[in-house]
Design an enzyme around this catalytic site. Structure first.
Site, PDB file in Angstrom:
ATOM      1  N   ASP A 219     -37.568 -45.855 -16.477  1.00 52.73           N
ATOM      2  CA  ASP A 219     -38.202 -45.424 -15.227  1.00 52.73           C
ATOM      3  C   ASP A 219     -39.675 -45.830 -15.177  1.00 52.73           C
ATOM      4  O   ASP A 219     -40.326 -45.956 -16.206  1.00 52.73           O
ATOM      5  CB  ASP A 219     -38.063 -43.892 -15.106  1.00 52.73           C
ATOM      6  CG  ASP A 219     -38.250 -43.416 -13.675  1.00 52.73           C
ATOM      7  OD1 ASP A 219     -38.257 -44.257 -12.755  1.00 52.73           O
ATOM      8  OD2 ASP A 219     -38.392 -42.189 -13.477  1.00 52.73           O
TER       9      ASP A 219
ATOM     10  N   HIS B 240     -39.859 -54.428 -11.439  1.00 55.75           N
ATOM     11  CA  HIS B 240     -38.473 -54.585 -11.912  1.00 55.75           C
ATOM     12  C   HIS B 240     -38.336 -55.857 -12.753  1.00 55.75           C
ATOM     13  O   HIS B 240     -37.648 -55.884 -13.766  1.00 55.75           O
ATOM     14  CB  HIS B 240     -37.500 -54.622 -10.736  1.00 55.75           C
ATOM     15  CG  HIS B 240     -37.493 -53.346  -9.947  1.00 55.75           C
ATOM     16  ND1 HIS B 240     -37.441 -52.108 -10.542  1.00 55.75           N
ATOM     17  CD2 HIS B 240     -37.540 -53.109  -8.605  1.00 55.75           C
ATOM     18  CE1 HIS B 240     -37.450 -51.161  -9.604  1.00 55.75           C
ATOM     19  NE2 HIS B 240     -37.517 -51.745  -8.424  1.00 55.75           N
TER      20      HIS B 240
ATOM     21  N   THR C 228     -26.156 -44.170  -8.810  1.00 52.17           N
ATOM     22  CA  THR C 228     -25.405 -44.085  -7.549  1.00 52.17           C
ATOM     23  C   THR C 228     -26.312 -43.598  -6.415  1.00 52.17           C
ATOM     24  O   THR C 228     -25.955 -43.715  -5.256  1.00 52.17           O
ATOM     25  CB  THR C 228     -24.194 -43.130  -7.697  1.00 52.17           C
ATOM     26  OG1 THR C 228     -24.629 -41.923  -8.344  1.00 52.17           O
ATOM     27  CG2 THR C 228     -23.074 -43.745  -8.514  1.00 52.17           C
TER      28      THR C 228
ATOM     29  N   LEU D 240     -24.535 -54.891 -32.084  1.00 53.04           N
ATOM     30  CA  LEU D 240     -25.012 -53.856 -31.151  1.00 53.04           C
ATOM     31  C   LEU D 240     -24.233 -53.867 -29.834  1.00 53.04           C
ATOM     32  O   LEU D 240     -23.998 -54.927 -29.253  1.00 53.04           O
ATOM     33  CB  LEU D 240     -26.496 -54.101 -30.845  1.00 53.04           C
ATOM     34  CG  LEU D 240     -27.125 -53.213 -29.764  1.00 53.04           C
ATOM     35  CD1 LEU D 240     -27.467 -51.840 -30.330  1.00 53.04           C
ATOM     36  CD2 LEU D 240     -28.362 -53.856 -29.179  1.00 53.04           C
TER      37      LEU D 240
ATOM     38  N   SER E 168     -31.785 -37.038 -13.745  1.00 56.02           N
ATOM     39  CA  SER E 168     -31.432 -37.908 -12.610  1.00 56.02           C
ATOM     40  C   SER E 168     -29.979 -38.383 -12.679  1.00 56.02           C
ATOM     41  O   SER E 168     -29.687 -39.576 -12.532  1.00 56.02           O
ATOM     42  CB  SER E 168     -32.395 -39.105 -12.517  1.00 56.02           C
ATOM     43  OG  SER E 168     -33.728 -38.652 -12.381  1.00 56.02           O
TER      44      SER E 168
HETATM   45  C1  IPE Z   1     -33.298 -42.910 -12.592  1.00 55.21           C
HETATM   46  O1  IPE Z   1     -34.551 -43.206 -12.061  1.00 55.21           O
HETATM   47  C2  IPE Z   1     -32.365 -44.064 -12.394  1.00 55.21           C
HETATM   48  C3  IPE Z   1     -32.619 -45.222 -13.215  1.00 55.21           C
HETATM   49  C4  IPE Z   1     -33.542 -45.348 -14.128  1.00 55.21           C
HETATM   50  C5  IPE Z   1     -31.725 -46.324 -12.996  1.00 55.21           C
HETATM   51  P1  IPE Z   1     -34.950 -42.808 -10.572  1.00 55.21           P
HETATM   52  O2  IPE Z   1     -36.323 -43.338 -10.362  1.00 55.21           O
HETATM   53  O3  IPE Z   1     -33.908 -43.248  -9.635  1.00 55.21           O
HETATM   54  O4  IPE Z   1     -34.937 -41.228 -10.633  1.00 55.21           O
HETATM   55  P2  IPE Z   1     -35.626 -40.144  -9.698  1.00 55.21           P
HETATM   56  O5  IPE Z   1     -35.309 -40.505  -8.292  1.00 55.21           O
HETATM   57  O6  IPE Z   1     -37.089 -40.198  -9.966  1.00 55.21           O
HETATM   58  O7  IPE Z   1     -35.022 -38.852 -10.146  1.00 55.21           O
HETATM   59  C1  IPE Z   2     -36.849 -47.633 -12.619  1.00 51.89           C
HETATM   60  O1  IPE Z   2     -38.072 -47.736 -12.008  1.00 51.89           O
HETATM   61  C2  IPE Z   2     -35.850 -48.660 -12.130  1.00 51.89           C
HETATM   62  C3  IPE Z   2     -34.787 -48.116 -11.275  1.00 51.89           C
HETATM   63  C4  IPE Z   2     -34.620 -46.870 -10.966  1.00 51.89           C
HETATM   64  C5  IPE Z   2     -33.839 -49.057 -10.755  1.00 51.89           C
HETATM   65  P1  IPE Z   2     -38.349 -47.151 -10.565  1.00 51.89           P
HETATM   66  O2  IPE Z   2     -38.023 -48.181  -9.556  1.00 51.89           O
HETATM   67  O3  IPE Z   2     -37.664 -45.850 -10.382  1.00 51.89           O
HETATM   68  O4  IPE Z   2     -39.912 -46.938 -10.614  1.00 51.89           O
HETATM   69  P2  IPE Z   2     -40.720 -45.698 -10.057  1.00 51.89           P
HETATM   70  O5  IPE Z   2     -40.093 -44.472 -10.636  1.00 51.89           O
HETATM   71  O6  IPE Z   2     -40.618 -45.739  -8.575  1.00 51.89           O
HETATM   72  O7  IPE Z   2     -42.107 -45.911 -10.557  1.00 51.89           O
HETATM   73 MG    MG Z   3     -38.143 -43.941 -10.726  1.00 49.31          MG
END
Ligand code: IPE
Ligand code: IPE
Ligand code: MG
Length: 255
Positions: free
Chosen positions: A34, A51, A80, A145, A210
Site C-alpha cells: 500500500d 504503481h 475486489t 519460492l 482491507s
Molecule cells: C489494499 O489497499 C489493496 C491492495 C493493496 C491491493 P487499498 O489502498 O485498496 O486499501 P484501503 O482502501 O486503504 O483500505
Molecule cells: C497500493 O497503493 C496499490 C493498490 C491498492 C492497487 P495505493 O494505490 O492504494 O496507494 P495509496 O494508498 O492511494 O497511497
Molecule cells: Mg491504498
C-alpha cells in the site's frame, strides 16, 4: 548453538545490525502493498508512477524473500474493491502484470520461482488473465519460492464463493454438513494447499486488513510500517522478519 545470520540495515539513523535466525524464517509472508499513490503524490507525480515503481518493489521483495528462505510470498495486488477507482487507474493496474512478467518472468524462471494467482480471475480483462496464466504455466514445474499474486481478490468473496460451492455439494448429496471442517475449508479456499501466512506486512501506515485473507490471517503476526510500498526493500523485509522472530506465538495457549 543457533547459527545466526547477520544483516545490516542502512537507516537514516545510522547502520545497525539485524540478527535473523535461519531456524525461524516465516514460511509464508503475505504483503498488503500500500501507498503507491501517496508515494507519487509526495513527489508531485501521477498515481500511476507510484504503481510503476511499486512493481520494482515487488521484484526486490521477491528476491529478498527467496534469499531468506521464505517458501510462500503472497502479494495483494488488486482487491475486489479497487474497481471503484477511476477507470484509467484500474486500466493501468490491469496492464501491470503483463509488463511485470515481460520484464521479470525469465529471471523468475531462472530463480526456480513458481508464480500463482489467487482471486476472481474470470473477472479480469483477458490480457491480464492471459499474462498471469502464462506465468503460472511456465513456472509450473519449478520448485522454489511460490510467488502468489492476489489479483481481483477479496477475502469475503473468497469465503462467500467457498460457502456457495459447499452448499451446492450438500444439496447434491456429495457432502454432508458434518464434513465441513477447518481442514476442508482451508483446502477449498483460494489459498488451498498453502499454509496460513505466518507474517503479514502492510506498508504506508494503514492499520487495517482491507478484506485481505480474512480466514487465513487468524493467527498471523502483523507488522506495519510507514514506508510507502515503492520504497520497500530488502532492509524492510529483514526488519519485519527480525520483529517476527521476537514475537511469541501462543495460539490461545500458554507459553
Ligand atoms: C489494499 O489497499 C489493496 C491492495 C493493496 C491491493 P487499498 O489502498 O485498496 O486499501 P484501503 O482502501 O486503504 O483500505
Ligand atoms: C497500493 O497503493 C496499490 C493498490 C491498492 C492497487 P495505493 O494505490 O492504494 O496507494 P495509496 O494508498 O492511494 O497511497
Ligand atoms: Mg491504498
Amino acid at each position: 548453538m543457533i547459527k545466526r545470520v547477520q544483516a545490516w540495515l542502512s537507516r537514516k539513523d545510522g547502520q545497525r545490525p539485524v540478527e535473523i535466525s535461519p531456524d525461524n524464517i516465516p514460511q509464508h509472508v503475505a504483503v498488503i502493498m500500500d501507498g503507491n499513490g501517496r508515494w507519487a503524490k509526495r513527489r508531485g507525480l501521477p498515481r500511476i508512477v507510484g504503481h510503476q515503481n511499486g512493481m520494482k518493489a515487488v521484484k526486490r521483495a521477491t528476491i529478498a524473500a527467496d534469499e531468506l528462505g521464505v517458501k510462500y510470498l503472497t502479494m495483494y495486488a488488486f482487491s475486489t474493491e479497487n474497481w471503484k477507482r477511476p477507470k484509467e487507474e484500474v486500466e493501468f493496474l490491469m496492464r501491470l502484470p503483463e509488463e511485470f512478467l515481460a520484464i521479470e518472468l525469465d529471471e523468475l524462471i531462472a530463480k526456480n520461482v513458481q508464480v500463482r494467482v489467487m482471486g476472481d480471475t474470470d473477472g479480469l480483462p483477458s490480457y491480464t488473465r492471459r499474462a498471469m496464466e502464462e506465468a503460472v504455466a511456465r513456472t509450473d514445474g519449478n520448485t522454489g519460492l511460490i510467488l502468489n499474486f492476489a489479483l481481483n481478490y477479496g477475502g469475503r468473496k473468497e469465503i462467500e464463493d467457498c460457502m456457495r460451492s459447499l452448499g451446492q455439494e450438500i444439496q447434491t448429496g456429495a457432502l454432508s454438513p458434518e464434513d465441513i471442517t477447518t481442514d476442508l475449508i482451508n483446502d477449498r479456499l483460494l489459498s488451498g494447499g498453502m499454509p496460513d501466512p505466518d507474517l503479514l506486512i502492510r506498508t504506508s501506515g494503514e492499520m487495517r486488513l482491507s478484506n485481505f485473507m480474512l480466514w487465513q490471517l487468524a493467527y498471523s503476526e502483523l507488522w506495519f510500517t510507514d514506508v510507502y510500498w515503492p520504497e520497500f526493500g530488502k532492509e524492510h523485509l529483514l526488519e519485519a522478519v527480525a520483529e517476527y522472530q521476537r514475537r511469541t506465538r501462543r495460539y490461545g495457549g500458554l507459553k
